[in-house]
Write an enzyme that holds these catalytic residues in place. Structure first.
Site, PDB file in Angstrom:
ATOM      1  N   ALA A  14       0.814  -1.221   0.000  1.00  0.00           N
ATOM      2  CA  ALA A  14       0.000   0.000   0.000  1.00  0.00           C
ATOM      3  C   ALA A  14       0.845   1.269   0.000  1.00  0.00           C
ATOM      4  O   ALA A  14       0.316   2.362  -0.198  1.00  0.00           O
ATOM      5  CB  ALA A  14      -0.923  -0.005   1.216  1.00  0.00           C
ATOM      6  N   TYR A 151      16.837  -3.873  13.881  1.00  0.00           N
ATOM      7  CA  TYR A 151      16.405  -3.822  12.471  1.00  0.00           C
ATOM      8  C   TYR A 151      17.462  -4.491  11.588  1.00  0.00           C
ATOM      9  O   TYR A 151      17.146  -5.315  10.716  1.00  0.00           O
ATOM     10  CB  TYR A 151      16.201  -2.360  12.069  1.00  0.00           C
TER      11      TYR A 151
HETATM   12  N1  LIG Z   1      12.821   3.104   2.859  1.00  0.00           N
HETATM   13  C1  LIG Z   1      14.056   2.624   3.024  1.00  0.00           C
HETATM   14  O1  LIG Z   1      15.036   3.357   3.217  1.00  0.00           O
HETATM   15  C2  LIG Z   1      14.294   1.182   2.952  1.00  0.00           C
HETATM   16  C3  LIG Z   1      13.292   0.267   3.179  1.00  0.00           C
HETATM   17  N2  LIG Z   1      13.586  -1.070   3.163  1.00  0.00           N
HETATM   18  C4  LIG Z   1      12.547  -2.061   3.403  1.00  0.00           C
HETATM   19  O2  LIG Z   1      11.569  -1.968   2.379  1.00  0.00           O
HETATM   20  C5  LIG Z   1      10.313  -2.406   2.876  1.00  0.00           C
HETATM   21  C6  LIG Z   1       9.255  -1.362   2.563  1.00  0.00           C
HETATM   22  O3  LIG Z   1       9.601  -0.171   3.255  1.00  0.00           O
HETATM   23  P1  LIG Z   1       9.078   1.267   2.831  1.00  0.00           P
HETATM   24  O4  LIG Z   1       8.418   1.196   1.532  1.00  0.00           O
HETATM   25  O5  LIG Z   1      10.190   2.196   3.069  1.00  0.00           O
HETATM   26  O6  LIG Z   1       8.025   1.524   4.023  1.00  0.00           O
HETATM   27  P2  LIG Z   1       6.534   2.063   4.065  1.00  0.00           P
HETATM   28  O7  LIG Z   1       6.271   2.336   5.505  1.00  0.00           O
HETATM   29  O8  LIG Z   1       6.317   3.123   3.075  1.00  0.00           O
HETATM   30  O9  LIG Z   1       5.678   0.767   3.608  1.00  0.00           O
HETATM   31  C7  LIG Z   1       5.594  -0.371   4.427  1.00  0.00           C
HETATM   32  C8  LIG Z   1       4.218  -0.976   4.286  1.00  0.00           C
HETATM   33  O10 LIG Z   1       4.193  -2.159   5.100  1.00  0.00           O
HETATM   34  C9  LIG Z   1       2.939  -2.234   5.729  1.00  0.00           C
HETATM   35  N3  LIG Z   1       3.003  -3.053   6.926  1.00  0.00           N
HETATM   36  C10 LIG Z   1       3.625  -2.774   8.100  1.00  0.00           C
HETATM   37  N4  LIG Z   1       3.386  -3.732   9.006  1.00  0.00           N
HETATM   38  C11 LIG Z   1       2.612  -4.667   8.379  1.00  0.00           C
HETATM   39  C12 LIG Z   1       2.013  -5.895   8.795  1.00  0.00           C
HETATM   40  N5  LIG Z   1       2.153  -6.355  10.045  1.00  0.00           N
HETATM   41  N6  LIG Z   1       1.290  -6.605   7.887  1.00  0.00           N
HETATM   42  C13 LIG Z   1       1.111  -6.131   6.625  1.00  0.00           C
HETATM   43  N7  LIG Z   1       1.622  -4.963   6.195  1.00  0.00           N
HETATM   44  C14 LIG Z   1       2.370  -4.237   7.057  1.00  0.00           C
HETATM   45  C15 LIG Z   1       2.611  -0.780   6.042  1.00  0.00           C
HETATM   46  O11 LIG Z   1       1.203  -0.599   6.293  1.00  0.00           O
HETATM   47  C16 LIG Z   1       3.093  -0.081   4.794  1.00  0.00           C
HETATM   48  O12 LIG Z   1       2.057   0.024   3.821  1.00  0.00           O
HETATM   49  C17 LIG Z   1      10.520  -2.670   4.363  1.00  0.00           C
HETATM   50  O13 LIG Z   1      10.743  -4.052   4.565  1.00  0.00           O
HETATM   51  C18 LIG Z   1      11.777  -1.879   4.686  1.00  0.00           C
HETATM   52  O14 LIG Z   1      12.446  -2.405   5.792  1.00  0.00           O
HETATM   53  C19 LIG Z   1      14.839  -1.529   2.870  1.00  0.00           C
HETATM   54  C20 LIG Z   1      15.850  -0.652   2.631  1.00  0.00           C
HETATM   55  C21 LIG Z   1      15.667   0.762   2.619  1.00  0.00           C
HETATM   56  C1  LIG Z   2      23.095   9.267  12.492  1.00  0.00           C
HETATM   57  C2  LIG Z   2      23.639   9.129  11.155  1.00  0.00           C
HETATM   58  C3  LIG Z   2      22.802   8.382  10.172  1.00  0.00           C
HETATM   59  C4  LIG Z   2      23.023   7.176   9.650  1.00  0.00           C
HETATM   60  C5  LIG Z   2      24.102   6.262   9.976  1.00  0.00           C
HETATM   61  C6  LIG Z   2      23.787   5.008  10.689  1.00  0.00           C
HETATM   62  O1  LIG Z   2      24.620   3.971  10.286  1.00  0.00           O
HETATM   63  C7  LIG Z   2      22.428   4.478  10.774  1.00  0.00           C
HETATM   64  O2  LIG Z   2      22.243   3.558  11.488  1.00  0.00           O
HETATM   65  C8  LIG Z   2      21.369   5.035   9.981  1.00  0.00           C
HETATM   66  C9  LIG Z   2      20.249   4.387   9.762  1.00  0.00           C
HETATM   67  C10 LIG Z   2      19.215   4.993   9.001  1.00  0.00           C
HETATM   68  C11 LIG Z   2      18.172   4.302   8.648  1.00  0.00           C
HETATM   69  C12 LIG Z   2      17.049   4.854   8.004  1.00  0.00           C
HETATM   70  C13 LIG Z   2      16.184   4.083   7.360  1.00  0.00           C
HETATM   71  C14 LIG Z   2      16.472   2.690   7.187  1.00  0.00           C
HETATM   72  C15 LIG Z   2      16.341   2.068   6.066  1.00  0.00           C
HETATM   73  C16 LIG Z   2      17.103   0.877   5.882  1.00  0.00           C
HETATM   74  O3  LIG Z   2      16.478  -0.208   5.378  1.00  0.00           O
HETATM   75  C17 LIG Z   2      18.491   0.982   5.442  1.00  0.00           C
HETATM   76  C18 LIG Z   2      18.966   2.238   4.943  1.00  0.00           C
HETATM   77  C19 LIG Z   2      20.053   2.877   5.400  1.00  0.00           C
HETATM   78  C20 LIG Z   2      21.005   2.448   6.444  1.00  0.00           C
HETATM   79  C21 LIG Z   2      22.054   3.499   6.583  1.00  0.00           C
HETATM   80  C22 LIG Z   2      23.207   3.104   7.397  1.00  0.00           C
HETATM   81  O4  LIG Z   2      23.180   2.140   8.133  1.00  0.00           O
HETATM   82  O5  LIG Z   2      24.248   3.791   7.314  1.00  0.00           O
END
Ligand SMILES: NC(=O)C1=CN([C@@H]2O[C@H](COP(=O)(O)OP(=O)(O)OC[C@H]3O[C@@H](n4cnc5c(N)ncnc54)[C@H](O)[C@@H]3O)[C@@H](O)[C@H]2O)C=CC1
Ligand SMILES: CC/C=C\C[C@H](O)C(=O)/C=C/C=C/C=C\C=C\[C@@H](O)C/C=C\CCC(=O)O
Length: 274
Positions: A14, A151
């Protein structure tokens, strides 16, 4: 894999990366089931996509991925609606270091459950058409994340699980026809990351170095890679039938496939015979 007329099942579809991937699959002529716990966002997503790609091609199923029964029901409803299943994207994820048991349940346990339950619908030897399971990891599944240790543990778990499933089932791929890959994006501009701008929300979720992280996100979020870029690369991986057991790192510099270290025992089934 030619994506036209294939059926995709996307948890967390979503919002963010899941939604962007759903839209791109639809653009390639696939049909998509958006699976999400957030009914309001799920219905809104489907009504937006239905206007552009047709009501017959997209559906929403409410599902909390921490409930095995919900996941099973979501698979059944998807197949009832579209008549087949080809692509499973276990993508739903949260950031909550305080409630690390819920974090593990959504980010890791549900990925394993979605893989195990979905596999039986994909397997060619059990009436399916074969296909691909794509599990959502993160750059935090390949390196330490000092703000998000629990995480990072879940995302390392997703990489380990996906590679191990691919290895353990590769020898019989002609029989079952299922590939297993994971994607590892760096920080991406989505609602999940935008929520990190509020220090209160970070503190409530037990996130380490809350103020530093909040500042980092506020200063960088507009320049972060976009969900559509993750979706484009995810679709390439889904369609590439040469890839099984891949961990695809996606950064602003492009994509890289990260190989595991070599070890002779139990990395492939030949060694089980020793
Ligand atoms: N945004 C980022 O920087 C990054 C995100 N990811 C991963 O990508 C995936 C998607 O993240 P985003 O799109 O950023 O987040 P988002 O928050 O935009 O989307 C996540 C979706 O998962 C749904 N959700 C959460 N808990 C749930 C449950 N118990 N059952 C069913 N649906 C559930 C939420 O309602 C939401 O629609 C996650 O696994 C996240 O960890 C990985 C690397 C980077
Ligand atoms: C305080 C400085 C910011 C980042 C460095 C740090 O290593 C960190 O833990 C940051 C995490 C940020 C995460 C934000 C969202 C997470 C999404 C993930 O799925 C992964 C993305 C980025 C991780 C960045 C990183 O570990 O350096």
């Amino acid at each position: 894999m030619n994506l036209k007329d294939k059926v995709g099942f996307i948890t967390g579809g979503a919002s963010g990366i899941g939604y962007a991937t759903a839209e791109l699959l639809l653009q390639h002529g696939a049909k998509v089931a958006i699976i999400d716990v957030n009914s309001e966002a799920g219905r809104k997503a489907v009504s937006n996509l239905a206007v552009k790609y047709g009501e017959a091609n997209v559906t929403f199923v409410k599902c909390d991925v921490t409930e095995d029964g919900d996941i099973e029901e979501a698979f059944k409803q998807t197949i009832a609606k579209f008549g087949r299943l080809d692509i499973i994207m276990n993508n739903a994820g949260i950031l909550n270091e305080s409630n690390y048991k819920l974090l593990i349940s959504v980010n890791l346990t549900a990925v394993i459950t979605g893989t195990m339950l979905g596999l039986k619908y994909l397997r060619k030897d059990q009436g399916g058409n074969g296909g691909v399971i794509l599990n959502m990891s993160s750059i935090s599944g390949l390196k330490p994340s000092l703000c998000l240790p629990a995480y990072a543990a879940t995302k390392h778990g997703v990489v380990g699980y996906t590679r191990s499933m691919a290895n353990s089932m590769a020898a019989d791929i002609d029989v079952h026809g299922v590939r297993f890959n994971c994607v590892c994006p760096e920080c991406t501009d989505t609602p999940m990351v935008r929520s990190l701008e509020s220090v209160d929300s970070l503190n409530r979720r037990g996130i380490h170095h809350a103020q530093a992280l909040s500042n980092y996100v506020s200063e960088n979020v507009d320049d972060m890679i976009k969900a559509s870029y993750i979706a484009e690369n995810t679709i390439k991986l889904l369609a590439d039938e040469t890839k099984n057991g891949a961990a695809m790192l996606i950064t602003s510099k492009g994509v890289a496939f990260i190989d595991p270290p070599e070890h002779p025992y139990f990395t492939d089934r030949a060694n089980l015979k020793r």
